[in-house]
Design a protein around this motif. Structure first.
Motif, PDB file in Angstrom:
ATOM      1  N   MET A   1       0.836  -1.216   0.000  1.00 34.85           N
ATOM      2  CA  MET A   1       0.000   0.000   0.000  1.00 34.85           C
ATOM      3  C   MET A   1       0.866   1.259   0.000  1.00 34.85           C
ATOM      4  O   MET A   1       1.938   1.281   0.596  1.00 34.85           O
ATOM      5  CB  MET A   1      -0.866   0.003   1.280  1.00 34.85           C
ATOM      6  CG  MET A   1      -1.648  -1.282   1.480  1.00 34.85           C
ATOM      7  SD  MET A   1      -2.507  -1.387   3.085  1.00 34.85           S
ATOM      8  CE  MET A   1      -1.158  -1.762   4.192  1.00 34.85           C
ATOM      9  N   ASP A   2       0.360   2.294  -0.659  1.00 36.00           N
ATOM     10  CA  ASP A   2       0.983   3.620  -0.604  1.00 36.00           C
ATOM     11  C   ASP A   2      -0.074   4.594  -0.109  1.00 36.00           C
ATOM     12  O   ASP A   2      -1.174   4.627  -0.656  1.00 36.00           O
ATOM     13  CB  ASP A   2       1.435   4.078  -2.001  1.00 36.00           C
ATOM     14  CG  ASP A   2       2.229   3.001  -2.716  1.00 36.00           C
ATOM     15  OD1 ASP A   2       3.184   2.469  -2.119  1.00 36.00           O
ATOM     16  OD2 ASP A   2       1.870   2.668  -3.864  1.00 36.00           O
ATOM     17  N   VAL A   3       0.267   5.361   0.900  1.00 44.05           N
ATOM     18  CA  VAL A   3      -0.693   6.328   1.438  1.00 44.05           C
ATOM     19  C   VAL A   3      -0.038   7.698   1.545  1.00 44.05           C
ATOM     20  O   VAL A   3       1.100   7.819   1.993  1.00 44.05           O
ATOM     21  CB  VAL A   3      -1.244   5.864   2.809  1.00 44.05           C
ATOM     22  CG1 VAL A   3      -1.927   7.017   3.537  1.00 44.05           C
ATOM     23  CG2 VAL A   3      -2.226   4.716   2.617  1.00 44.05           C
ATOM     24  N   LYS A   4      -0.780   8.706   1.110  1.00 50.98           N
ATOM     25  CA  LYS A   4      -0.300  10.091   1.126  1.00 50.98           C
ATOM     26  C   LYS A   4      -1.345  10.943   1.848  1.00 50.98           C
ATOM     27  O   LYS A   4      -2.535  10.864   1.519  1.00 50.98           O
ATOM     28  CB  LYS A   4      -0.134  10.562  -0.322  1.00 50.98           C
ATOM     29  CG  LYS A   4       0.406  11.956  -0.506  1.00 50.98           C
ATOM     30  CD  LYS A   4       0.563  12.212  -2.012  1.00 50.98           C
ATOM     31  CE  LYS A   4       1.108  13.604  -2.282  1.00 50.98           C
ATOM     32  NZ  LYS A   4       1.191  13.873  -3.726  1.00 50.98           N
ATOM     33  N   ILE A   5      -0.893  11.687   2.847  1.00 49.33           N
ATOM     34  CA  ILE A   5      -1.822  12.516   3.619  1.00 49.33           C
ATOM     35  C   ILE A   5      -1.196  13.897   3.819  1.00 49.33           C
ATOM     36  O   ILE A   5       0.006  14.015   4.080  1.00 49.33           O
ATOM     37  CB  ILE A   5      -2.148  11.872   4.984  1.00 49.33           C
ATOM     38  CG1 ILE A   5      -2.868  10.518   4.767  1.00 49.33           C
ATOM     39  CG2 ILE A   5      -3.032  12.791   5.838  1.00 49.33           C
ATOM     40  CD1 ILE A   5      -3.155   9.750   6.044  1.00 49.33           C
ATOM     41  N   GLY A   6      -2.033  14.905   3.703  1.00 51.21           N
ATOM     42  CA  GLY A   6      -1.585  16.272   3.960  1.00 51.21           C
ATOM     43  C   GLY A   6      -2.255  16.820   5.214  1.00 51.21           C
ATOM     44  O   GLY A   6      -3.418  16.538   5.475  1.00 51.21           O
ATOM     45  N   MET A   7      -1.472  17.596   5.992  1.00 49.51           N
ATOM     46  CA  MET A   7      -2.002  18.135   7.247  1.00 49.51           C
ATOM     47  C   MET A   7      -1.529  19.580   7.413  1.00 49.51           C
ATOM     48  O   MET A   7      -0.412  19.921   7.020  1.00 49.51           O
ATOM     49  CB  MET A   7      -1.499  17.279   8.422  1.00 49.51           C
ATOM     50  CG  MET A   7      -2.248  17.486   9.734  1.00 49.51           C
ATOM     51  SD  MET A   7      -1.597  16.414  11.065  1.00 49.51           S
ATOM     52  CE  MET A   7      -2.481  14.902  10.773  1.00 49.51           C
ATOM     53  N   THR A   8      -2.408  20.388   8.000  1.00 48.78           N
ATOM     54  CA  THR A   8      -1.987  21.751   8.321  1.00 48.78           C
ATOM     55  C   THR A   8      -1.262  21.745   9.659  1.00 48.78           C
ATOM     56  O   THR A   8      -1.343  20.777  10.421  1.00 48.78           O
ATOM     57  CB  THR A   8      -3.204  22.684   8.425  1.00 48.78           C
ATOM     58  OG1 THR A   8      -4.059  22.189   9.450  1.00 48.78           O
ATOM     59  CG2 THR A   8      -3.974  22.747   7.111  1.00 48.78           C
ATOM     60  N   ARG A   9      -0.600  22.860   9.948  1.00 45.13           N
ATOM     61  CA  ARG A   9       0.178  22.958  11.182  1.00 45.13           C
ATOM     62  C   ARG A   9      -0.689  22.751  12.425  1.00 45.13           C
ATOM     63  O   ARG A   9      -0.232  22.297  13.457  1.00 45.13           O
ATOM     64  CB  ARG A   9       0.855  24.343  11.226  1.00 45.13           C
ATOM     65  CG  ARG A   9       2.304  24.298  11.621  1.00 45.13           C
ATOM     66  CD  ARG A   9       2.985  25.640  11.404  1.00 45.13           C
ATOM     67  NE  ARG A   9       3.802  25.626  10.209  1.00 45.13           N
ATOM     68  CZ  ARG A   9       3.578  26.374   9.130  1.00 45.13           C
ATOM     69  NH1 ARG A   9       2.557  27.196   9.102  1.00 45.13           N
ATOM     70  NH2 ARG A   9       4.383  26.301   8.101  1.00 45.13           N
ATOM     71  N   ASP A  10      -1.975  23.090  12.319  1.00 46.82           N
ATOM     72  CA  ASP A  10      -2.855  22.918  13.482  1.00 46.82           C
ATOM     73  C   ASP A  10      -3.609  21.583  13.454  1.00 46.82           C
ATOM     74  O   ASP A  10      -4.534  21.380  14.232  1.00 46.82           O
ATOM     75  CB  ASP A  10      -3.823  24.100  13.592  1.00 46.82           C
ATOM     76  CG  ASP A  10      -4.762  24.181  12.401  1.00 46.82           C
ATOM     77  OD1 ASP A  10      -4.538  23.427  11.415  1.00 46.82           O
ATOM     78  OD2 ASP A  10      -5.714  24.972  12.455  1.00 46.82           O
ATOM     79  N   GLY A  11      -3.213  20.681  12.560  1.00 41.38           N
ATOM     80  CA  GLY A  11      -3.735  19.321  12.646  1.00 41.38           C
ATOM     81  C   GLY A  11      -4.954  19.020  11.796  1.00 41.38           C
ATOM     82  O   GLY A  11      -5.578  17.971  11.969  1.00 41.38           O
ATOM     83  N   ARG A  12      -5.286  19.881  10.857  1.00 41.08           N
ATOM     84  CA  ARG A  12      -6.414  19.568   9.977  1.00 41.08           C
ATOM     85  C   ARG A  12      -5.899  18.758   8.788  1.00 41.08           C
ATOM     86  O   ARG A  12      -4.897  19.128   8.159  1.00 41.08           O
ATOM     87  CB  ARG A  12      -7.090  20.857   9.490  1.00 41.08           C
ATOM     88  CG  ARG A  12      -8.381  20.618   8.698  1.00 41.08           C
ATOM     89  CD  ARG A  12      -9.114  21.927   8.447  1.00 41.08           C
ATOM     90  NE  ARG A  12      -8.318  22.858   7.656  1.00 41.08           N
ATOM     91  CZ  ARG A  12      -8.245  22.830   6.310  1.00 41.08           C
ATOM     92  NH1 ARG A  12      -8.923  21.925   5.627  1.00 41.08           N
ATOM     93  NH2 ARG A  12      -7.488  23.713   5.665  1.00 41.08           N
ATOM     94  N   ILE A  13      -6.566  17.642   8.520  1.00 35.66           N
ATOM     95  CA  ILE A  13      -6.168  16.818   7.378  1.00 35.66           C
ATOM     96  C   ILE A  13      -6.812  17.423   6.130  1.00 35.66           C
ATOM     97  O   ILE A  13      -8.038  17.559   6.067  1.00 35.66           O
ATOM     98  CB  ILE A  13      -6.599  15.350   7.563  1.00 35.66           C
ATOM     99  CG1 ILE A  13      -5.928  14.754   8.810  1.00 35.66           C
ATOM    100  CG2 ILE A  13      -6.244  14.521   6.328  1.00 35.66           C
ATOM    101  CD1 ILE A  13      -6.400  13.355   9.163  1.00 35.66           C
ATOM    102  N   THR A  14      -5.969  17.776   5.157  1.00 35.91           N
ATOM    103  CA  THR A  14      -6.480  18.478   3.968  1.00 35.91           C
ATOM    104  C   THR A  14      -6.803  17.519   2.831  1.00 35.91           C
ATOM    105  O   THR A  14      -7.637  17.837   1.989  1.00 35.91           O
ATOM    106  CB  THR A  14      -5.451  19.498   3.469  1.00 35.91           C
ATOM    107  OG1 THR A  14      -4.224  18.795   3.185  1.00 35.91           O
ATOM    108  CG2 THR A  14      -5.185  20.574   4.527  1.00 35.91           C
ATOM    109  N   ALA A  15      -6.147  16.379   2.797  1.00 31.12           N
ATOM    110  CA  ALA A  15      -6.418  15.411   1.735  1.00 31.12           C
ATOM    111  C   ALA A  15      -5.797  14.074   2.099  1.00 31.12           C
ATOM    112  O   ALA A  15      -4.807  14.018   2.834  1.00 31.12           O
ATOM    113  CB  ALA A  15      -5.855  15.888   0.397  1.00 31.12           C
ATOM    114  N   GLY A  16      -6.409  13.013   1.586  1.00 33.72           N
ATOM    115  CA  GLY A  16      -5.863  11.666   1.778  1.00 33.72           C
ATOM    116  C   GLY A  16      -5.965  10.893   0.476  1.00 33.72           C
ATOM    117  O   GLY A  16      -6.991  10.952  -0.213  1.00 33.72           O
TER     118      GLY A  16
END
Lengths: 288, 751
Positions: B300-315
């Motif tokens: 599996m390959d997983v990519k996740i983006g997060m803001t500095r305050d912990g909000r997940i912007t995309a998965g």
């Protein structure tokens, strides 16, 4: 398949010697019966030695202990004399299997199964234990290290079987220990095993014998590791040398239980840890 | 199907912990498991299995076996019905090879003889000439150009033409714009993960006793999670009418999904038909490992983006699962479960079902979900570490709630994820100090839960006791919870009800005991059948009193006049009405048949502390807390048991369990010695917290609990071990050699 339960050593030898087919001696049966049921071996004759007088006895002899070939782990581990003198041998045997298996498993069975990973074998070798071998030519005493010749192979000839193990007199300042690595906490087979038996004078190691299991076709006595600690107080430098010597001596294989790199590395770790335990035990024995 | 009044209702029996009805039988040895059935004239069957991972059968000669002492029948593929389609064809192909063997352990012939030994000896006389073919057991290798083709033409039309023929199904889901989402993030991580196949590891091997006559009438006793499905499948494979095969489910020694299909049952029936004698087959452990379903392995390959305050912007995730030499790896569930705990604007999940020369995968407790959580929750943990954020706060910030739209489409109804996170955060475990070389891991997990076809029948006895018949084998204590729900609904005591798993001739069709559906669906059906019974009891009371049915109510186990206007009559208890039922209209039986809709989804949060020995790579789980939403715990002890069991199996999967294949494609560890499930001393006492956010789709609020408990452990343990070791572990099992190698690699990197 014939099952034969002789009343004497002589009967056992005579029947086994004349059997043309495959013979298996049966004590606890924790290896033989499993192999038989899985179809791994199909013996023509099974000789059950448990009814022969003396096979279940633990007796004092020349300051040491003679242990009958059918003495179970549970019996040996509750024998205060053996436990006091050879805690490393006892803890090695005690690691084998479950409580139920301990009710049947024996030192001699573990030896004759000739697994490179046998737990009690390095401990017995480090302890310089001897076995009594009965056979057509009479009885002979053999060092434990002389029995396994390779995985599943022993030096025992036709009609020969081991009747007892002799653990020598422990004497002052002696201590032994056995450690193994398994991925679980029990019910497993050693990926690496290490036994250390040593003697101290004060804190200084004056004599040592170190034996590794599961890193070569048979248990491996590592003289370089012993030399690394003799004459020392088992300080960090000595332990480090001991570990390096253990790792250097390994000739393991890659298999489902562990890799060459892992076994080699962990042999050194266990060597250091077992030596420290044996050293503590030896010093405790001195101060008694 | 509305939630009756679960949130406010005062339960009398539900929620208590009565003694289990099957307990005495099991501890005294009276319980009859699959291998405990015997019949007069019974023969013993044995199955010859391929020693090769992939080979063409050039010659299969059974003549010498047929002539062997005690042998009464030999069967091969030609003894089964032709013309199978869909999954039945796959099942037939799996239980008996035809022309080509596809994995080490694949059945090629079977013998029935007068003893087990005679049958096994006869197998040695069967001559098979094989042409060994190249094989592949790794999922990524199997997708690569040049990999041996296992069975061309298997792919369905979801798979792009450019892909290797071993890729047989493709799935994708999601919403939003992941590229835009990643652009919004302060930190984006993309990592690759692998999990190995693990076996369900049930203690009882598959066993059955079959009898099938030349007239096409038969009986089958077997250890199964679904005897109705077994009847349907076996009838098709044998070419007989489904209703002519009566199947009885034995007591079951574990299934975990692995006993939702058939393996030996059709073979025993075919042997029985040929010998015209009953035939028993009992697998040994080696056969269980080699030839029944482990779960899929995954890459599996997983990519996740997060803001500095912990909000997940995309998965975004790519999930490649192999399910053995057949289509069916549960990759769509992996893709659907991956991001389900999180309310994300931008999600994209893609999944591939890949064939390898391994045994056909079978369902294993939340199939496909645990590996998804492992990948996603590991990346989230790493993001939290790098951004210096609290892992539970981040999960709370992004948690799915009522109304959240899942990546796979629907919006969640009332769910309890936030409540599990809050309970975990408040638990003393979360703030307990850690020692040297110890680490803590957190993970959430999700499972859909299932409902399925369900039929139950509830009959009264003249003495006022109740016989409840269900069609779902009891794999997790369901007889106790059914007794409780029946007693609750009827207003009688628990010990007045006996629940029986009825055979296929007795009830309407029931789906398998899977999908955490039994306490939900059979429970719902039991409550509705009890209500149907109450309706009939009230009618009898009304007739006796000479008043309208509408003027009778059921309260506390008695029919009563609905009020002063209805008349002044002494209440009639269930027992009293039952004692006269022969004279008042005949037997009273309530029943219910339906495919309910509303098996509420379920979430869990797990906390784990692990210690790692940096010199040996040995890992020890030192503390474990499961927090899970049960909706309503009918029998809390059983719910806790399910939580603990899922965690225990997850610990094995995470740390030591794996299918090890040699260069020759043969399974190296088909036994419990080298296939290392945890032993008791490997586990800490697993603490449990039952959260109850009632499921609006069940009268008492029940959500299935059996599967969700295995979704978070792989990730929670990996996070704990990674935090203890100071290096991220991305491959399961996290065996000591692997941990030591990862530590070495990290040292080399930093040095």
């Amino acid at each position: 398949m014939e099952y034969f339960a002789p009343a004497t050593v002589g009967e056992a030898v005579a029947r086994a010697e004349t059997e043309p087919g495959l013979v298996r001696f049966l004590a606890g049966g924790t290896d033989v019966l499993v192999q038989l049921r899985s179809g791994f071996v199909e013996p023509d004759l099974v000789v059950d030695i448990k009814r022969i007088p003396g096979m279940r006895a633990i007796t004092a002899e020349n300051g040491g202990w003679r242990i009958g070939a059918a003495v179970s782990g549970a019996e040996l581990c509750r024998h205060s004399g053996v436990c006091a003198d050879w805690p490393g041998v006892v803890e090695a045997l005690e690691l084998i299997g479950s409580t139920q298996i301990q009710g049947r498993a024996t030192l001699v069975g573990n030896l004759c199964n000739a697994s490179p990973a046998a737990d009690s074998v390095p401990a017995m070798i480090a302890a310089q234990a001897m076995v009594a071998v009965a056979g057509p030519e009479g009885t002979r005493d053999v060092p434990v290290a002389g029995i396994p010749t390779g995985p599943g192979q022993t030096s025992l000839g036709s009609g020969e079987f081991i009747t007892s193990v002799f653990l020598p007199a422990r004497g002052d300042g002696g201590g032994d220990a056995y450690l193994r690595f398994i991925p679980r906490t029990e019910m497993d087979i050693a990926v690496v095993g290490c036994a250390v038996s040593l003697r101290v004078d004060g804190e200084t190691v004056v004599d040592a014998r170190i034996c590794l299991g599961a890193v070569a076709p048979t248990a491996l006595v590592v003289d370089d590791a012993a030399r690394a600690i003799v004459g020392t107080r088992l300080d960090e430098a000595a332990l480090s040398d001991l570990g390096a010597a253990c790792s250097a001596a390994c000739r393991p294989i890659d298999d489902k239980r562990g890799t060459v790199a892992f076994r080699t590395r962990v042999a050194g770790v266990l060597g250091r840890r077992a030596a420290a335990i044996a050293h503590d035990r030896a010093r405790a024995r001195t101060s008694e | 199907m509305a939630l009756d009044d679960a949130a406010t209702r005062e339960f009398k029996v539900v929620g208590t912990r009565p003694v289990r009805p099957d307990g005495v039988d099991k501890v005294t040895g009276r319980a009859r498991f699959g291998a405990d059935a015997y019949a007069p004239g019974m023969l013993h069957g044995a199955i010859l299995r391929s020693p090769h991972a992939h080979a063409r059968i050039l010659r299969l000669d059974t003549a010498a076996a047929k002539a062997a002492p005690g042998v009464k029948a030999v069967v091969t593929r030609k003894d089964f019905a032709e013309g199978q389609t869909g999954e039945n064809w796959n099942v037939l192909e799996n239980i008996m090879a035809d022309g080509k063997v596809l994995y080490d352990g694949h059945a090629v012939a079977a013998v029935a003889a007068t003893s087990v030994f005679a049958a096994r000896d006869a197998l040695k006389r069967i001559v098979v000439d094989y042409e060994i073919l190249p094989h592949v057991t790794d999922v990524d290798e199997a997708m690569t150009a040049g990999a041996p083709v296992i069975r061309g033409g298997t792919a369905d039309n979801s798979v792009p033409d450019s892909m290797h023929p071993n890729v047989v199904r493709f799935h994708e889901n999601g919403h939003g714009d992941v590229a835009a989402g990643f652009a919004e993030a302060d930190l984006v991580l993309e990592e690759s993960f692998r999990t190995e196949a693990t076996h369900q590891g049930y203690i009882e091997p598959h066993a059955c006793l079959a009898q099938l006559g030349p007239d096409g009438k038969g009986e089958l006793w077997c250890c199964t999670q679904g005897h109705f499905v077994a009847a349907k499948t076996c009838a098709s494979l044998l070419g007989i009418d489904a209703s002519q095969l009566r199947v009885t489910a034995s007591e079951i020694g574990g299934g975990f999904g692995g006993k939702t299909t058939v393996f030996i049952e059709p073979v025993a029936l075919a042997l029985s038909r040929k010998a015209n004698r009953p035939v028993k087959i009992v697998m040994d452990r080696t056969e269980v490992f080699r030839a029944t379903g482990p779960t899929s392995s995954a890459s599996m390959d997983v990519k996740i983006g997060m803001t500095r305050d912990g909000r997940i912007t995309a998965g975004e995730g790519s999930f490649r699962l192999q399910g053995g030499a057949f289509p069916g790896a549960p990759m769509e569930f992996t893709a659907m479960c991956a991001f389900a705990p999180y309310n994300l604007d931008n999600i994209r999940a893609s999944a591939w079902d890949v064939m390898c020369n391994r045994p056909k995968q079978a369902a294993y407790r939340a199939p496909g979900s645990p590996m998804a959580a492992f990948a996603v929750e590991s990346v989230i943990d790493e993001l939290c570490n790098r951004l210096g954020l609290d892992p539970i706060e981040v999960r709370l910030k992004n948690a799915s709630r009522e109304g959240t739209r899942a990546a796979f489409g629907p919006r969640f109804q009332r769910i309890g994820l936030v409540e599990t996170l809050e309970a975990a955060q408040a638990h003393p475990h979360y703030t307990a100090p850690l020692g040297p070389n110890q680490g803590r891991g957190v993970s959430c997990g999700f499972w859909f839960n299932h409902a399925g076809e369900t039929a139950v029948s509830l009959a009264l006895a003249e003495d006022g006791t109740v016989s409840l018949s269900v069609g779902t084998p009891d794999i997790g204590g369901s007889r106790a919870s059914m007794c409780q729900m029946a007693a609750e609904a009827l207003g009688i005591s628990y010990d007045k009800v006996r629940t029986t798993v009825a055979d296929t001739a007795t009830l309407g069709y029931n789906d398998v005991s899977h999908g955490s559906r039994v306490t939900y669906a059979s429970g719902l059906a039991t409550i509705r059948a009890a209500e149907d019974t109450i309706e009939k009891l009230c009618a009898r009371a009304a007739a006796q009193w000479g008043i309208d049915r509408e003027a009778v109510v059921w309260e506390d186990g008695c029919a009563r006049p609905s009020g002063p206007n209805a008349g002044d009559f002494e209440p009639l208890s269930l027992a009293k009405i039952a004692s006269r039922m022969g004279r008042t209209g005949g037997p009273i039986v309530g029943h219910y048949e339906a495919t309910p809709e509303g098996a509420g989804v379920s979430f869990a949060t797990h906390l784990v502390d692990a210690a790692v020995d940096p010199e040996t790579g040995a890992t020890k789980v030192i503390r474990y807390t499961v927090v899970q939403d049960a909706g309503k715990a009918i029998h809390p002890s059983y719910v806790e048991g399910q939580y603990q069991g899922g965690a225990a199996q997850g610990i094995g999967w995470a740390l030591n369990e794996e299918y090890v294949y040699g260069e020759d494609g043969r399974l190296q560890n088909p036994g419990f010695l080298d296939y290392r499930i945890p032993v008791a001393s490997d586990l800490p006492m697993i603490d449990t917290v039952i959260v109850e956010v009632p499921n609006p789709g069940h009268p008492y609020g029940v959500r299935g609990v059996g599967e969700t408990s295995i979704c978070p452990p792989l990730a929670a343990i990996a996070n704990a071990v990674s935090n203890a070791a100071g290096v991220r572990l991305r491959e399961l099992p996290m065996s000591p050699p692997r941990i030591l190698a990862a530590l070495d690699a990290a040292q080399t990197d930093s040095g």
